[in-house]
Design a protein around this motif. Structure first.
Motif, PDB file in Angstrom:
ATOM      1  N   GLY A  71       0.827  -1.202   0.000  1.00  0.00           N
ATOM      2  CA  GLY A  71       0.000   0.000   0.000  1.00  0.00           C
ATOM      3  C   GLY A  71       0.860   1.250   0.000  1.00  0.00           C
ATOM      4  N   LYS A  72       2.003   1.179   0.645  1.00  0.00           N
ATOM      5  CA  LYS A  72       2.883   2.328   0.835  1.00  0.00           C
ATOM      6  C   LYS A  72       4.184   2.114   0.067  1.00  0.00           C
ATOM      7  CE  LYS A  72       2.431   5.108   3.767  1.00  0.00           C
ATOM      8  NZ  LYS A  72       1.739   6.415   3.662  1.00  0.00           N
ATOM      9  N   GLY A  73       4.716   3.191  -0.526  1.00  0.00           N
ATOM     10  CA  GLY A  73       6.004   3.103  -1.189  1.00  0.00           C
ATOM     11  C   GLY A  73       7.132   3.073  -0.175  1.00  0.00           C
ATOM     12  N   GLY A  74       8.261   2.494  -0.541  1.00  0.00           N
ATOM     13  CA  GLY A  74       9.436   2.502   0.315  1.00  0.00           C
ATOM     14  C   GLY A  74       9.455   1.456   1.407  1.00  0.00           C
ATOM     15  N   VAL A  75       8.575   0.438   1.288  1.00  0.00           N
ATOM     16  CA  VAL A  75       8.538  -0.590   2.342  1.00  0.00           C
ATOM     17  C   VAL A  75       9.383  -1.811   1.978  1.00  0.00           C
ATOM     18  CG1 VAL A  75       6.269   0.135   3.153  1.00  0.00           C
ATOM     19  CG2 VAL A  75       6.429  -1.660   1.412  1.00  0.00           C
ATOM     20  N   GLY A  76      10.041  -1.789   0.818  1.00  0.00           N
ATOM     21  CA  GLY A  76      10.919  -2.892   0.437  1.00  0.00           C
ATOM     22  C   GLY A  76      10.246  -3.968  -0.388  1.00  0.00           C
ATOM     23  N   LYS A  77       9.191  -3.592  -1.100  1.00  0.00           N
ATOM     24  CA  LYS A  77       8.450  -4.558  -1.912  1.00  0.00           C
ATOM     25  C   LYS A  77       9.322  -5.166  -3.004  1.00  0.00           C
ATOM     26  CE  LYS A  77       5.882  -2.453  -4.630  1.00  0.00           C
ATOM     27  NZ  LYS A  77       7.025  -2.497  -5.590  1.00  0.00           N
ATOM     28  N   SER A  78      10.082  -4.335  -3.711  1.00  0.00           N
ATOM     29  CA  SER A  78      10.938  -4.858  -4.778  1.00  0.00           C
ATOM     30  C   SER A  78      12.041  -5.746  -4.229  1.00  0.00           C
ATOM     31  CB  SER A  78      11.541  -3.708  -5.599  1.00  0.00           C
ATOM     32  OG  SER A  78      10.526  -3.008  -6.296  1.00  0.00           O
ATOM     33  N   THR A  79      12.529  -5.414  -3.031  1.00  0.00           N
ATOM     34  CA  THR A  79      13.529  -6.269  -2.393  1.00  0.00           C
ATOM     35  C   THR A  79      12.944  -7.646  -2.111  1.00  0.00           C
ATOM     36  OG1 THR A  79      14.557  -4.331  -1.375  1.00  0.00           O
ATOM     37  CG2 THR A  79      15.108  -6.475  -0.440  1.00  0.00           C
ATOM     38  N   CYS A 117      21.609  -5.330  -2.931  1.00  0.00           N
ATOM     39  CA  CYS A 117      20.680  -4.875  -3.970  1.00  0.00           C
ATOM     40  C   CYS A 117      21.334  -3.826  -4.862  1.00  0.00           C
ATOM     41  CB  CYS A 117      19.406  -4.313  -3.332  1.00  0.00           C
ATOM     42  SG  CYS A 117      18.318  -5.560  -2.615  1.00  0.00           S
ATOM     43  N   ASP A 118      22.083  -2.896  -4.267  1.00  0.00           N
ATOM     44  CA  ASP A 118      22.781  -1.878  -5.060  1.00  0.00           C
ATOM     45  C   ASP A 118      23.805  -2.510  -6.000  1.00  0.00           C
ATOM     46  OD1 ASP A 118      21.393   0.243  -4.070  1.00  0.00           O
ATOM     47  OD2 ASP A 118      22.961   0.935  -2.694  1.00  0.00           O
ATOM     48  N   GLU A 119      24.405  -3.605  -5.549  1.00  0.00           N
ATOM     49  CA  GLU A 119      25.429  -4.277  -6.356  1.00  0.00           C
ATOM     50  C   GLU A 119      24.845  -5.347  -7.274  1.00  0.00           C
ATOM     51  OE1 GLU A 119      28.154  -5.738  -3.449  1.00  0.00           O
ATOM     52  OE2 GLU A 119      29.028  -3.744  -3.041  1.00  0.00           O
ATOM     53  N   GLY A 120      23.539  -5.590  -7.162  1.00  0.00           N
ATOM     54  CA  GLY A 120      22.893  -6.588  -8.010  1.00  0.00           C
ATOM     55  C   GLY A 120      23.313  -8.008  -7.694  1.00  0.00           C
TER      56      GLY A 120
END
Length: 333
Positions: free
Chosen positions: A66-74, A281-284
């Motif tokens: 529901g909220k952005g920035g909660v780590g969904k993509s992670t 995540c930053d380093e893929g």
């Protein structure tokens, strides 16, 4: 709204509405005649095309927040890596966060190109059994802004589902943007014929996030999308040195677990904050294998188990229903 043309007036009822072409808001709209004819209310032929295309995909799972920035993509990336950890399992990760496509970087394939073949767009492969597709692969630079209205975003999602050569898949993970907007409606609409196993909903412990997650859950109820379970991400800071846990976002109303108890949903897992997650995540690089002995990696593996068990039980129930239906057709009691 997913069915509002880009050139529609401000209060357009939507092309699939019974008031399409008839309401006062439709006066002067260039689409009024075709909407009033009822042609726009016919089922989108892409739904059947996508159903046929998705017949080779066993399980389709949406990851929502529901909220952005909660780590969904992670969570999406670690779920994909975790499922693909079994070399006999074919996995794909589809990024439909059109305006914020972070999946290519997080999966270590930023800068790769999508190629066209006779059977459609070829996804980018991270591993032999892990494919990725994102609008990020179509940009000339990762810093390019995507400034699209709803209809163009919906068209892109339709292409991803219909025109990508996914091949035989065990799992298709769909990473969505936050909220309950065009992209979510489009994915659910286009996959309605193909069947979606369910959604994983990601939140953080504090009430300001849970408020939006409850809206996301209501969205799932309204569109008939099963909720596999809820993940509480950033559930305390885990110090890599001393191993102590500190609550960064205090669960003032009981957190995600209490919300699940109140709403009758499955609580999948708590994932602690670990600075190494952001670094990987930053380093893929896959955190699950980079820091396999960490509590966060254990939590990710628990989520993977929960998803595979849910999908297996759902598939078993589907097979049982088909067998029962066949027996009824044959006249068996």
């Amino acid at each position: 709204m997913a069915d509002v043309p880009s050139d529609a007036p401000q209060h357009c009822p939507g092309t699939s509405s019974s008031q399409a072409g008839k309401s006062s808001a439709c006066q002067g709209c260039p689409n009024q005649t075709i909407c009033a004819s009822g042609a726009t209310q016919a089922p989108d032929p892409a739904i059947e095309e996508i159903r046929v295309k998705m017949a080779s995909v066993k399980h389709k799972i949406l990851v929502l927040s529901g909220k952005g920035g909660v780590g969904k993509s992670t969570i999406s990336t670690q779920l994909a890596h975790g499922l693909a950890g079994d070399s006999s399992t074919e996995v794909a990760l589809l990024d439909v966060d059109i305006c914020g496509p972070s999946i290519p970087k997080m999966m270590g394939v930023e800068g790769e190109q999508v190629h066209q073949s006779g059977s459609g767009w070829s996804p980018v492969y991270v591993e032999d059994n892990l494919a990725v597709m994102s609008v990020g692969f179509l940009l000339s630079s990762p810093d390019d802004a995507i400034i699209w209205r709803g209809p163009k975003k919906n068209g892109m999602i339709k292409q991803f589902l219909r025109d990508v050569d996914w091949g035989q898949l065990d799992y298709l993970i769909v990473d969505t943007p936050p909220g309950t907007s065009d992209e979510h409606l489009s994915v659910v609409q286009y996959l309605c014929g193909a069947g979606v196993d369910g959604a994983i909903i990601v939140t953080t412990p504090q009430e300001v996030s849970l408020q939006d997650v409850r809206k996301e859950i209501r969205f799932c109820e309204k569109v008939g999308l099963p909720v596999i379970g809820v993940v509480e991400n950033m559930s305390g800071f885990l110090c890599p040195k001393c191993k102590n846990m500190t609550p960064i976002f205090p669960p003032t109303t009981g957190g995600a677990e209490k919300m699940c108890l109140d709403m009758g949903l499955s609580f999948l897992e708590r994932v602690p904050l670990d600075p190494r997650i952001g670094k990987s995540c930053d380093e893929g690089r896959p955190f699950l294998t980079e820091v396999a002995d960490s509590p966060a990696a254990a939590a990710y593996r628990s989520i993977v188990r929960g998803v595979t068990e849910y999908c297996a039980s759902r598939r078993h129930q589907g097979d049982a229903d088909q067998t029962a239906a066949g027996q009824r057709q044959d006249g068996e009691p």
